[in-house]
Design a protein around this motif. Structure first.
Motif, PDB file in Angstrom:
ATOM      1  N   THR A 193       4.801 -18.136   2.298  1.00  0.00           N
ATOM      2  CA  THR A 193       5.792 -17.984   1.227  1.00  0.00           C
ATOM      3  C   THR A 193       5.269 -17.071   0.120  1.00  0.00           C
ATOM      4  OG1 THR A 193       6.725 -20.180   1.652  1.00  0.00           O
ATOM      5  CG2 THR A 193       7.138 -19.208  -0.523  1.00  0.00           C
ATOM      6  N   LYS A 194       4.028 -17.279  -0.289  1.00  0.00           N
ATOM      7  CA  LYS A 194       3.446 -16.472  -1.365  1.00  0.00           C
ATOM      8  C   LYS A 194       3.340 -15.012  -0.962  1.00  0.00           C
ATOM      9  CE  LYS A 194       0.753 -19.819  -4.057  1.00  0.00           C
ATOM     10  NZ  LYS A 194       1.576 -20.974  -3.738  1.00  0.00           N
ATOM     11  N   LEU A 195       2.901 -14.758   0.271  1.00  0.00           N
ATOM     12  CA  LEU A 195       2.785 -13.373   0.732  1.00  0.00           C
ATOM     13  C   LEU A 195       4.153 -12.714   0.866  1.00  0.00           C
ATOM     14  CD1 LEU A 195      -0.030 -13.694   3.423  1.00  0.00           C
ATOM     15  CD2 LEU A 195      -0.208 -12.792   1.102  1.00  0.00           C
ATOM     16  N   SER A 196       5.148 -13.504   1.244  1.00  0.00           N
ATOM     17  CA  SER A 196       6.503 -12.975   1.357  1.00  0.00           C
ATOM     18  C   SER A 196       7.024 -12.544  -0.013  1.00  0.00           C
ATOM     19  CB  SER A 196       7.424 -14.045   1.962  1.00  0.00           C
ATOM     20  OG  SER A 196       8.753 -13.587   2.006  1.00  0.00           O
ATOM     21  N   ARG A 197       6.738 -13.347  -1.040  1.00  0.00           N
ATOM     22  CA  ARG A 197       7.178 -12.998  -2.397  1.00  0.00           C
ATOM     23  C   ARG A 197       6.451 -11.764  -2.905  1.00  0.00           C
ATOM     24  NH1 ARG A 197       7.196 -19.376  -4.048  1.00  0.00           N
ATOM     25  NH2 ARG A 197       9.302 -19.824  -3.278  1.00  0.00           N
ATOM     26  N   LEU A 198       5.186 -11.656  -2.551  1.00  0.00           N
ATOM     27  CA  LEU A 198       4.424 -10.470  -2.942  1.00  0.00           C
ATOM     28  C   LEU A 198       5.006  -9.238  -2.261  1.00  0.00           C
ATOM     29  CD1 LEU A 198       1.882  -9.590  -4.552  1.00  0.00           C
ATOM     30  CD2 LEU A 198       0.614  -9.777  -2.411  1.00  0.00           C
ATOM     31  N   LYS A 199       5.419  -9.405  -0.997  1.00  0.00           N
ATOM     32  CA  LYS A 199       6.029  -8.307  -0.256  1.00  0.00           C
ATOM     33  C   LYS A 199       7.340  -7.878  -0.899  1.00  0.00           C
ATOM     34  CE  LYS A 199       7.980  -7.165   4.260  1.00  0.00           C
ATOM     35  NZ  LYS A 199       8.292  -7.663   5.620  1.00  0.00           N
ATOM     36  N   THR A 200       8.124  -8.862  -1.363  1.00  0.00           N
ATOM     37  CA  THR A 200       9.399  -8.558  -2.016  1.00  0.00           C
ATOM     38  C   THR A 200       9.174  -7.689  -3.244  1.00  0.00           C
ATOM     39  OG1 THR A 200      10.405 -10.617  -1.252  1.00  0.00           O
ATOM     40  CG2 THR A 200      11.404  -9.559  -3.178  1.00  0.00           C
ATOM     41  N   GLY A 241       6.616  -5.775  -3.738  1.00  0.00           N
ATOM     42  CA  GLY A 241       6.148  -4.487  -3.266  1.00  0.00           C
ATOM     43  C   GLY A 241       7.276  -3.603  -2.799  1.00  0.00           C
ATOM     44  N   SER A 242       8.282  -4.225  -2.158  1.00  0.00           N
ATOM     45  CA  SER A 242       9.464  -3.463  -1.705  1.00  0.00           C
ATOM     46  C   SER A 242      10.207  -2.901  -2.895  1.00  0.00           C
ATOM     47  CB  SER A 242      10.379  -4.374  -0.888  1.00  0.00           C
ATOM     48  OG  SER A 242       9.727  -4.842   0.265  1.00  0.00           O
ATOM     49  N   GLY A 243      10.294  -3.680  -3.960  1.00  0.00           N
ATOM     50  CA  GLY A 243      10.953  -3.209  -5.175  1.00  0.00           C
ATOM     51  C   GLY A 243      10.232  -2.027  -5.774  1.00  0.00           C
ATOM     52  N   LEU A 244       8.911  -2.027  -5.666  1.00  0.00           N
ATOM     53  CA  LEU A 244       8.111  -0.921  -6.191  1.00  0.00           C
ATOM     54  C   LEU A 244       8.390   0.353  -5.397  1.00  0.00           C
ATOM     55  CD1 LEU A 244       5.957   0.110  -8.094  1.00  0.00           C
ATOM     56  CD2 LEU A 244       4.213  -0.766  -6.549  1.00  0.00           C
ATOM     57  N   ILE A 245       8.514   0.215  -4.051  1.00  0.00           N
ATOM     58  CA  ILE A 245       8.823   1.369  -3.214  1.00  0.00           C
ATOM     59  C   ILE A 245      10.174   1.938  -3.588  1.00  0.00           C
ATOM     60  CG2 ILE A 245       9.447   2.055  -0.865  1.00  0.00           C
ATOM     61  CD1 ILE A 245       7.262   0.290   0.171  1.00  0.00           C
ATOM     62  N   ALA A 246      11.149   1.065  -3.824  1.00  0.00           N
ATOM     63  CA  ALA A 246      12.505   1.525  -4.154  1.00  0.00           C
ATOM     64  C   ALA A 246      12.518   2.329  -5.435  1.00  0.00           C
ATOM     65  CB  ALA A 246      13.424   0.315  -4.291  1.00  0.00           C
ATOM     66  N   VAL A 270       0.821  -1.215   0.000  1.00  0.00           N
ATOM     67  CA  VAL A 270       0.000   0.000   0.000  1.00  0.00           C
ATOM     68  C   VAL A 270       0.853   1.262   0.000  1.00  0.00           C
ATOM     69  CG1 VAL A 270      -1.710   1.316   1.311  1.00  0.00           C
ATOM     70  CG2 VAL A 270      -1.934  -1.161   1.084  1.00  0.00           C
ATOM     71  N   ASP A 271       1.967   1.271   0.735  1.00  0.00           N
ATOM     72  CA  ASP A 271       2.852   2.439   0.723  1.00  0.00           C
ATOM     73  C   ASP A 271       3.425   2.672  -0.658  1.00  0.00           C
ATOM     74  OD1 ASP A 271       2.336   2.776   3.353  1.00  0.00           O
ATOM     75  OD2 ASP A 271       4.319   2.211   4.082  1.00  0.00           O
ATOM     76  N   ALA A 272       3.736   1.584  -1.346  1.00  0.00           N
ATOM     77  CA  ALA A 272       4.250   1.712  -2.706  1.00  0.00           C
ATOM     78  C   ALA A 272       3.204   2.362  -3.596  1.00  0.00           C
ATOM     79  CB  ALA A 272       4.624   0.335  -3.253  1.00  0.00           C
ATOM     80  N   ASN A 273       1.960   1.946  -3.425  1.00  0.00           N
ATOM     81  CA  ASN A 273       0.870   2.497  -4.210  1.00  0.00           C
ATOM     82  C   ASN A 273       0.702   3.990  -3.946  1.00  0.00           C
ATOM     83  OD1 ASN A 273      -1.530   2.728  -5.743  1.00  0.00           O
ATOM     84  ND2 ASN A 273      -2.769   2.348  -3.942  1.00  0.00           N
ATOM     85  N   LYS A 274       0.810   4.388  -2.656  1.00  0.00           N
ATOM     86  CA  LYS A 274       0.665   5.809  -2.312  1.00  0.00           C
ATOM     87  C   LYS A 274       1.753   6.646  -2.970  1.00  0.00           C
ATOM     88  CE  LYS A 274      -1.594   5.157   2.176  1.00  0.00           C
ATOM     89  NZ  LYS A 274      -1.453   5.296   3.647  1.00  0.00           N
ATOM     90  N   ARG A 275       2.990   6.132  -2.934  1.00  0.00           N
ATOM     91  CA  ARG A 275       4.094   6.880  -3.534  1.00  0.00           C
ATOM     92  C   ARG A 275       3.935   6.964  -5.043  1.00  0.00           C
ATOM     93  NH1 ARG A 275       5.760   5.178   1.202  1.00  0.00           N
ATOM     94  NH2 ARG A 275       7.441   6.233   2.310  1.00  0.00           N
ATOM     95  N   LEU A 276       3.429   5.900  -5.623  1.00  0.00           N
ATOM     96  CA  LEU A 276       3.229   5.893  -7.066  1.00  0.00           C
ATOM     97  C   LEU A 276       2.166   6.906  -7.459  1.00  0.00           C
ATOM     98  CD1 LEU A 276       4.283   4.419  -9.540  1.00  0.00           C
ATOM     99  CD2 LEU A 276       2.469   2.750  -9.271  1.00  0.00           C
ATOM    100  N   ASN A 277       1.065   6.914  -6.704  1.00  0.00           N
ATOM    101  CA  ASN A 277       0.004   7.869  -6.990  1.00  0.00           C
ATOM    102  C   ASN A 277       0.467   9.302  -6.762  1.00  0.00           C
ATOM    103  OD1 ASN A 277      -1.814   5.883  -7.659  1.00  0.00           O
ATOM    104  ND2 ASN A 277      -2.634   5.668  -5.595  1.00  0.00           N
ATOM    105  N   ALA A 278       1.308   9.511  -5.739  1.00  0.00           N
ATOM    106  CA  ALA A 278       1.845  10.844  -5.469  1.00  0.00           C
ATOM    107  C   ALA A 278       2.688  11.305  -6.643  1.00  0.00           C
ATOM    108  CB  ALA A 278       2.685  10.836  -4.194  1.00  0.00           C
ATOM    109  N   GLY A 279       3.429  10.371  -7.231  1.00  0.00           N
ATOM    110  CA  GLY A 279       4.253  10.704  -8.384  1.00  0.00           C
ATOM    111  C   GLY A 279       3.408  11.137  -9.560  1.00  0.00           C
ATOM    112  N   ILE A 280       2.236  10.482  -9.721  1.00  0.00           N
ATOM    113  CA  ILE A 280       1.339  10.841 -10.826  1.00  0.00           C
ATOM    114  C   ILE A 280       0.789  12.247 -10.616  1.00  0.00           C
ATOM    115  CG2 ILE A 280      -0.851  10.268 -11.935  1.00  0.00           C
ATOM    116  CD1 ILE A 280      -0.355   7.363 -11.197  1.00  0.00           C
ATOM    117  N   GLU A 281       0.394  12.546  -9.352  1.00  0.00           N
ATOM    118  CA  GLU A 281      -0.208  13.844  -9.076  1.00  0.00           C
ATOM    119  C   GLU A 281       0.792  14.981  -9.216  1.00  0.00           C
ATOM    120  OE1 GLU A 281      -1.688  13.342  -5.190  1.00  0.00           O
ATOM    121  OE2 GLU A 281      -3.312  11.969  -5.758  1.00  0.00           O
ATOM    122  N   GLN A 282       2.061  14.723  -8.859  1.00  0.00           N
ATOM    123  CA  GLN A 282       3.048  15.790  -8.851  1.00  0.00           C
ATOM    124  C   GLN A 282       3.738  15.982 -10.195  1.00  0.00           C
ATOM    125  OE1 GLN A 282       5.699  14.826  -5.659  1.00  0.00           O
ATOM    126  NE2 GLN A 282       4.060  14.763  -4.135  1.00  0.00           N
TER     127      GLN A 282
END
Length: 206
Positions: free
Chosen positions: A188-195, A197-202, A95-107
């Motif tokens: 395991t599946k949720l951990s991979r999804l988290k990984t 998501g972390s890449g998206l934040i970066a 979700v944090d990744a999504n917020k940052r992505l949306n912020a990038g679109i708005e700015q």
């Protein structure tokens, strides 16, 4: 030194007197190479750096509470131990990744720019997996496993990376449980999804 896939890592036990500081028994750090000779060189320097870090932590522990020494910037670990920051949950990561992505679109301006281009390129899970793999250079199996989870998320939930919400992740979890997914497999599946998501934040900025 240990090897995971094609990459080498430093693995070292945390001294007994520092276990309470680190909260774990071992320190594992990527050496950033798949070449054995180069890994040995980097291991030596990282080992010395860890010795210095251990000494600094001991000095901190020995420092009186009313010490007038200049305050030093707190490490993420120290902040966590004091309750000033909390470990990211899988939901927070996505979700944090999504917020940052949306912020990038708005700015970003109407015209094409770095942020706009990034957003356009992260519209699908396949593209996100490709970018993550290009940056992290995982083994073929690891890449395939993460791509499989991304594809499963897309088929079950249908939400692209740029619009994932807490509800989406919870829905994904519930559907996996409905299919009879075991606790270990679910984790395991949720951990991979988290990984991913972390890449998206970066890539969208912290």
């Amino acid at each position: 030194m240990i090897r995971r896939g094609a990459r080498y890592y430093l693995r070292r036990r945390v001294p007994l007197d520092l276990l309470a500081v680190y909260g774990k028994k071992e320190v594992v750090k990527a050496l950033g190479t798949a070449d054995y000779a180069e890994a040995k060189k980097r291991l030596a320097s990282e080992w010395v750096a860890l010795d210095k870090e251990f000494d600094e932590q001991r000095a901190r522990l020995a420092r009186p509470a009313d010490s007038e020494a200049e305050p030093q910037a707190e490490s993420p670990l120290a902040k966590y131990r004091q309750g000033r920051s909390k470990p990211r949950t899988i939901l927070q990561t996505i979700v944090d990744a999504n917020k940052r992505l949306n912020a990038g679109i708005e700015q970003s301006p109407r015209s094409s720019g770095p942020v706009t281009d990034t957003v356009r390129k992260l519209l699908t899970w396949d593209q996100l997996v490709d970018k993550w793999a290009a940056e992290r250079t995982p083994t073929t199996k690891t890449r395939k496993d993460h791509a499989s989870v991304a594809k499963l998320f897309q088929s079950m939930v249908g939400t692209p990376p740029s619009a994932v919400s807490k509800t989406d992740v919870l829905s994904f979890k519930d559907k996996l449980l409905e299919k009879g997914t075991s606790s270990a497999n679910l984790k395991t599946k949720l951990s991979r999804l988290k990984t991913l998501g972390s890449g998206l934040i970066a890539r969208t900025g912290r």
